[in-house]
Motif scaffolding. Sequence first.
Motif, PDB file in Angstrom:
ATOM      1  N   THR A 182       0.831  -1.202   0.000  1.00  0.00           N
ATOM      2  CA  THR A 182       0.000   0.000   0.000  1.00  0.00           C
ATOM      3  C   THR A 182       0.870   1.258   0.000  1.00  0.00           C
ATOM      4  O   THR A 182       1.320   1.705   1.059  1.00  0.00           O
ATOM      5  N   PRO A 183       1.112   1.838  -1.167  1.00  0.00           N
ATOM      6  CA  PRO A 183       1.870   3.084  -1.228  1.00  0.00           C
ATOM      7  C   PRO A 183       0.954   4.290  -1.042  1.00  0.00           C
ATOM      8  O   PRO A 183      -0.092   4.390  -1.690  1.00  0.00           O
ATOM      9  N   VAL A 184       1.317   5.174  -0.136  1.00  0.00           N
ATOM     10  CA  VAL A 184       0.558   6.406   0.065  1.00  0.00           C
ATOM     11  C   VAL A 184       1.321   7.519  -0.632  1.00  0.00           C
ATOM     12  O   VAL A 184       2.447   7.845  -0.253  1.00  0.00           O
ATOM     13  N   VAL A 185       0.726   8.082  -1.675  1.00  0.00           N
ATOM     14  CA  VAL A 185       1.424   9.033  -2.541  1.00  0.00           C
ATOM     15  C   VAL A 185       1.115  10.460  -2.104  1.00  0.00           C
ATOM     16  O   VAL A 185      -0.047  10.873  -2.021  1.00  0.00           O
ATOM     17  N   LEU A 186       2.195  11.218  -1.810  1.00  0.00           N
ATOM     18  CA  LEU A 186       2.078  12.609  -1.395  1.00  0.00           C
ATOM     19  C   LEU A 186       2.958  13.480  -2.278  1.00  0.00           C
ATOM     20  O   LEU A 186       3.843  12.976  -2.973  1.00  0.00           O
ATOM     21  N   ASN A 187       2.751  14.790  -2.203  1.00  0.00           N
ATOM     22  CA  ASN A 187       3.588  15.739  -2.924  1.00  0.00           C
ATOM     23  C   ASN A 187       4.443  16.512  -1.928  1.00  0.00           C
ATOM     24  O   ASN A 187       3.928  17.022  -0.923  1.00  0.00           O
ATOM     25  N   GLY A 188       5.735  16.594  -2.206  1.00  0.00           N
ATOM     26  CA  GLY A 188       6.622  17.323  -1.309  1.00  0.00           C
ATOM     27  C   GLY A 188       8.070  17.135  -1.687  1.00  0.00           C
ATOM     28  O   GLY A 188       8.422  16.284  -2.500  1.00  0.00           O
ATOM     29  N   LEU A 247       8.599  15.033   7.669  1.00  0.00           N
ATOM     30  CA  LEU A 247       7.330  14.324   7.826  1.00  0.00           C
ATOM     31  C   LEU A 247       7.541  12.956   8.465  1.00  0.00           C
ATOM     32  O   LEU A 247       6.832  12.568   9.401  1.00  0.00           O
ATOM     33  N   SER A 248       8.509  12.214   7.956  1.00  0.00           N
ATOM     34  CA  SER A 248       8.740  10.869   8.483  1.00  0.00           C
ATOM     35  C   SER A 248       9.231  10.916   9.927  1.00  0.00           C
ATOM     36  O   SER A 248       8.874  10.057  10.741  1.00  0.00           O
ATOM     37  N   ALA A 278      -3.863  11.557   8.730  1.00  0.00           N
ATOM     38  CA  ALA A 278      -4.684  12.753   8.533  1.00  0.00           C
ATOM     39  C   ALA A 278      -3.982  13.980   9.105  1.00  0.00           C
ATOM     40  O   ALA A 278      -3.999  15.070   8.496  1.00  0.00           O
ATOM     41  N   ALA A 279      -3.331  13.804  10.249  1.00  0.00           N
ATOM     42  CA  ALA A 279      -2.636  14.920  10.885  1.00  0.00           C
ATOM     43  C   ALA A 279      -1.415  15.362  10.090  1.00  0.00           C
ATOM     44  O   ALA A 279      -1.200  16.564   9.874  1.00  0.00           O
ATOM     45  N   THR A 306       0.278  19.987   3.903  1.00  0.00           N
ATOM     46  CA  THR A 306      -0.471  20.933   3.076  1.00  0.00           C
ATOM     47  C   THR A 306      -0.252  22.372   3.538  1.00  0.00           C
ATOM     48  O   THR A 306      -0.143  23.300   2.725  1.00  0.00           O
ATOM     49  N   ASN A 307      -0.152  22.572   4.857  1.00  0.00           N
ATOM     50  CA  ASN A 307       0.026  23.906   5.419  1.00  0.00           C
ATOM     51  C   ASN A 307       1.470  24.387   5.384  1.00  0.00           C
ATOM     52  O   ASN A 307       1.764  25.509   5.821  1.00  0.00           O
ATOM     53  N   GLY A 308       2.376  23.538   4.889  1.00  0.00           N
ATOM     54  CA  GLY A 308       3.775  23.943   4.774  1.00  0.00           C
ATOM     55  C   GLY A 308       4.570  23.872   6.060  1.00  0.00           C
ATOM     56  O   GLY A 308       5.672  24.449   6.153  1.00  0.00           O
ATOM     57  N   GLU A 309       4.048  23.178   7.074  1.00  0.00           N
ATOM     58  CA  GLU A 309       4.726  23.142   8.371  1.00  0.00           C
ATOM     59  C   GLU A 309       6.053  22.387   8.335  1.00  0.00           C
ATOM     60  O   GLU A 309       6.920  22.605   9.177  1.00  0.00           O
TER      61      GLU A 309
END
Length: 406
Positions: A322-328, A336-337, A384-385, A391-394
């Motif tokens: 199950t790959p969860v694909v994000l942009n960054g 993030l990790s 979700a967090a 998304t908010n650039g944190e």
Amino acid sequence: MGPLGKHSQFSDGYYMFPKLEGEIAPRMKFQGREVLTWSLNNYLGLANHPEVRKTDAEAAAKWGAAYPMGARMMSGQTSLHEQLEDELAEFVGKEKAYLLNYGYQGIMSVIDALLDRKDVVVYDSECHACIIDALRMHIGKRYVFPHNDIENCEKQLERATKLAAETGGGILVITEGVFGMTGDQGKLKEISELKKKFEFRLLVDDAHGFGTLGKTGAGTHEEQNVIEEVDLYFSTFAKSMASIGAFVAGEEKVIHYLRFNMRSQIFAKSLPMLLVEGARKRLELLKTQPELKANLWKIVNALRNGLHENGFSTGQSNSPVTPVVLNGTVGEAAALSYDLRENYNIFCSVVIYPVVPKGMIILRLIPTAVHTLEDVKETLDAFAAIKEKLTNGEYRNSEIAVSFGE
């Protein structure tokens, strides 16, 4: 400069491979803290299954780690090796099977033994590194087609057919049952259809499909109803079987040829008996306890449905991977990790450039039969967090991101 160059510098602190500690389970220790881990290929939960642990212990006590001594054709052949091979062949729907010491080394040796300079190879661009390494040794011609692009595969087969006619060689097509990074199945059915137009043998590496796909768990070729069309079926014991070793199965005369031509087996010690006994028990459980695969897919579906409901993409995956694909960016991926692990106690593999294109992050989750629905909920809440933070650039200006040059 390479690692042997005079300017190379290596120290114990320069690279750090993560160390998971404790019993193999969904929850283990990382740096002294408990984490929920989604990075173990223990699909059916057999690593710590009580019957498996009992068989492993009894086999170790009975045989030790050394028996048998020597390569198979010299002094390493036993009736139990042959029995396991027959059981594997029957399970995956082939005439004969041959045991191999390791998956990575095994598939390399299979490919090396099958090919000579006259032969032509056509292969999927996303094939595993072990296949790519094997093809680097091939001194004949090879053609690659973009991942699962059957139209282009046909074009490469046209080129291969013309060349093989000139050289007098054969054509080997190589793909995977399940691609381990993206989780999508290889298009075995569509490739098999091309046999109506071209003459070739099809070799499938089904490391992630064996035990997880198909009505009986026999693999991706069973799932896609192309058991007969797959000429050579390969899998490792390191995934669903939670052990060490591998096997290749196919037509009896081809397997007989491989027995006497695979250099990694001719000149290497036979698979130890404790691993053979352990593999037989694992295969027995795979065949007689369908609830293991059912539990796996319960977790897969709960995780995947929850991710989709929360707006996540899992690409084209149609397997447990199950790959969860994000942009960054790479820096954001690192931040993030770290946040996911340190503040949410979630441990999973993070895939970044150059494995995937710049600007893409993949969090690769491996569900297992021993995860729980509570584990899934905890993970969905954490994802979700971190998605909101991304998304908010944190993560963009965190110390970790800055240290990656972002």
